[in-house]
Design a protein around this motif. Structure first.
Motif, mmCIF file in Angstrom:
data_model
loop_
_atom_site.group_PDB
_atom_site.id
_atom_site.type_symbol
_atom_site.label_atom_id
_atom_site.label_comp_id
_atom_site.label_asym_id
_atom_site.label_seq_id
_atom_site.Cartn_x
_atom_site.Cartn_y
_atom_site.Cartn_z
ATOM 1 N N GLU A 4 0.703 -1.221 -0.330
ATOM 2 C CA GLU A 4 0.376 -0.502 0.280
ATOM 3 C C GLU A 4 1.139 1.181 0.096
ATOM 4 O OE1 GLU A 4 -2.030 -0.216 2.940
ATOM 5 O OE2 GLU A 4 -3.464 -1.356 3.255
ATOM 6 N N LEU A 5 2.343 1.318 -0.079
ATOM 7 C CA LEU A 5 3.098 1.821 0.210
ATOM 8 C C LEU A 5 2.577 3.380 -0.872
ATOM 9 C CD1 LEU A 5 5.200 4.256 1.256
ATOM 10 C CD2 LEU A 5 7.562 2.307 -0.212
ATOM 11 N N ASP A 6 2.411 3.023 -2.691
ATOM 12 C CA ASP A 6 2.845 4.167 -3.298
ATOM 13 C C ASP A 6 0.994 4.351 -2.972
ATOM 14 O OD1 ASP A 6 4.933 3.311 -4.526
ATOM 15 O OD2 ASP A 6 4.078 1.311 -5.659
ATOM 16 N N GLN A 7 0.113 3.893 -2.850
ATOM 17 C CA GLN A 7 -0.999 4.296 -2.812
ATOM 18 C C GLN A 7 -1.046 5.427 -1.162
ATOM 19 O OE1 GLN A 7 -4.800 1.782 -1.548
ATOM 20 N NE2 GLN A 7 -5.434 3.319 -1.023
ATOM 21 N N ARG A 8 -0.317 5.331 -0.072
ATOM 22 C CA ARG A 8 -0.373 6.136 0.716
ATOM 23 C C ARG A 8 0.654 6.989 0.486
ATOM 24 N NH1 ARG A 8 -0.161 2.617 6.586
ATOM 25 N NH2 ARG A 8 -1.848 1.002 6.062
ATOM 26 N N MET A 9 1.500 6.825 -0.537
ATOM 27 C CA MET A 9 2.287 8.661 -0.509
ATOM 28 C C MET A 9 1.795 9.387 -1.051
ATOM 29 S SD MET A 9 5.102 8.058 0.768
ATOM 30 C CE MET A 9 5.265 9.283 0.347
ATOM 31 N N LEU A 55 11.476 15.951 8.352
ATOM 32 C CA LEU A 55 10.163 14.957 7.663
ATOM 33 C C LEU A 55 10.057 14.655 6.537
ATOM 34 C CD1 LEU A 55 8.826 12.470 8.524
ATOM 35 C CD2 LEU A 55 6.091 14.406 9.023
ATOM 36 N N ALA A 56 9.205 15.512 5.619
ATOM 37 C CA ALA A 56 9.504 15.378 4.205
ATOM 38 C C ALA A 56 10.869 14.911 3.638
ATOM 39 C CB ALA A 56 9.540 16.626 3.274
ATOM 40 N N MET A 57 11.978 15.335 4.083
ATOM 41 C CA MET A 57 13.417 15.068 3.758
ATOM 42 C C MET A 57 13.868 13.164 3.893
ATOM 43 S SD MET A 57 15.717 18.101 3.877
ATOM 44 C CE MET A 57 15.334 19.025 4.801
ATOM 45 N N SER A 58 13.090 12.943 4.798
ATOM 46 C CA SER A 58 13.558 11.271 5.707
ATOM 47 C C SER A 58 12.389 10.043 5.126
ATOM 48 C CB SER A 58 13.330 11.604 6.821
ATOM 49 O OG SER A 58 11.688 11.485 7.864
ATOM 50 N N LEU A 59 11.436 11.142 4.463
ATOM 51 C CA LEU A 59 10.226 10.047 3.504
ATOM 52 C C LEU A 59 10.727 9.253 2.559
ATOM 53 C CD1 LEU A 59 6.819 12.189 4.823
ATOM 54 C CD2 LEU A 59 8.096 9.742 5.598
ATOM 55 N N PRO A 60 9.776 9.173 1.751
ATOM 56 C CA PRO A 60 10.632 8.994 -0.182
ATOM 57 C C PRO A 60 9.629 9.069 -0.114
ATOM 58 C CG PRO A 60 9.094 7.001 0.712
ATOM 59 C CD PRO A 60 8.902 8.102 2.164
ATOM 60 N N PRO A 97 9.708 11.997 -3.604
ATOM 61 C CA PRO A 97 10.779 12.653 -4.769
ATOM 62 C C PRO A 97 10.989 14.067 -4.275
ATOM 63 C CG PRO A 97 8.444 12.264 -5.747
ATOM 64 C CD PRO A 97 8.221 12.479 -4.316
ATOM 65 N N ALA A 98 12.250 14.301 -4.623
ATOM 66 C CA ALA A 98 13.348 15.580 -3.712
ATOM 67 C C ALA A 98 12.604 16.960 -4.049
ATOM 68 C CB ALA A 98 14.843 15.983 -5.162
ATOM 69 N N GLU A 99 11.475 17.000 -5.657
ATOM 70 C CA GLU A 99 10.647 17.999 -5.734
ATOM 71 C C GLU A 99 9.751 18.812 -5.084
ATOM 72 O OE1 GLU A 99 10.570 15.708 -8.191
ATOM 73 O OE2 GLU A 99 12.609 16.151 -8.778
ATOM 74 N N ASP A 100 9.439 17.044 -3.932
ATOM 75 C CA ASP A 100 7.942 17.860 -3.182
ATOM 76 C C ASP A 100 9.018 18.253 -1.813
ATOM 77 O OD1 ASP A 100 6.109 17.155 -4.620
ATOM 78 O OD2 ASP A 100 5.866 14.910 -4.179
ATOM 79 N N ALA A 101 10.118 17.767 -1.212
ATOM 80 C CA ALA A 101 10.546 18.066 -0.769
ATOM 81 C C ALA A 101 10.576 19.324 -0.462
ATOM 82 C CB ALA A 101 11.581 17.475 -0.286
ATOM 83 N N HIS A 102 11.327 20.158 -1.794
ATOM 84 C CA HIS A 102 11.969 21.274 -1.748
ATOM 85 C C HIS A 102 10.520 21.953 -1.667
ATOM 86 C CE1 HIS A 102 12.680 25.054 -4.503
ATOM 87 N NE2 HIS A 102 13.470 24.323 -3.450
ATOM 88 N N ARG A 103 9.066 21.464 -2.446
ATOM 89 C CA ARG A 103 8.123 22.225 -2.329
ATOM 90 C C ARG A 103 7.681 22.213 -1.078
ATOM 91 N NH1 ARG A 103 3.502 19.646 -4.189
ATOM 92 N NH2 ARG A 103 2.447 21.423 -4.095
ATOM 93 N N VAL A 104 8.236 21.745 0.303
ATOM 94 C CA VAL A 104 7.434 21.704 1.542
ATOM 95 C C VAL A 104 8.652 22.643 2.311
ATOM 96 C CG1 VAL A 104 8.019 20.387 3.733
ATOM 97 C CG2 VAL A 104 6.392 19.428 2.350
#
Length: 132
Positions: free
Chosen positions: A4-9, A31-36, A38-45
């Motif tokens: 279910e990882l893809d669905q939860r992500m 937390l954003a940088m520790s989750l799987p 994409p780098a673009e999402d961590a950057h947006r956060v």
């Protein structure tokens, strides 16, 4: 479950999109940088946290200047522009934290580490985005 990882992500990414679009602080940048994600999402956060913190700092600065009838002589970061690259051979180090309070500084331990930096070789900054 891993199945279910893809669905939860996807649920998490949708929630991040909604909170960022609404101007609400999403999860912490760490937390954003520790989750799987994409780098673009961590950057947006991270960028959304920095944008909100910059706006709050500007508001607080204006209120302080008005209350004390003074003009502070140092600039805040404007528009979250990238700083100009320094033409220097010094190593640039940035310490990031939600805040740098005394308890988090381990009763002065990190402060003593910072004082030991060779300023001719290291250009160090501390960046906090939380309430001190």
């Amino acid at each position: 479950r891993w199945e279910e990882l893809d669905q939860r992500m996807n649920v998490l990414r949708n929630a991040l999109d909604q909170s960022i679009d609404a101007g609400i602080l999403p999860i912490s940048p760490f937390l954003a940088m520790s989750l799987p994600l994409p780098a673009e999402d961590a950057h947006r956060v991270t960028f959304s946290h920095a944008s909100i913190a910059s706006k709050q700092a500007e508001e607080e600065r204006g209120a302080y200047e008005l209350e004390h009838s003074i003009k502070l002589g140092f600039p805040l970061l404007q528009g979250l522009e990238r700083p100009q690259v320094m033409a220097s051979s010094r190593l640039r180090v940035v310490y990031l934290a939600a805040h740098f309070d005394r308890r988090k500084l381990m009763n002065g331990f990190l402060e003593s580490v910072w004082r030991l930096h060779d300023r001719d070789r290291i250009h160090a900054h501390c960046v906090a985005w939380g309430v001190c």
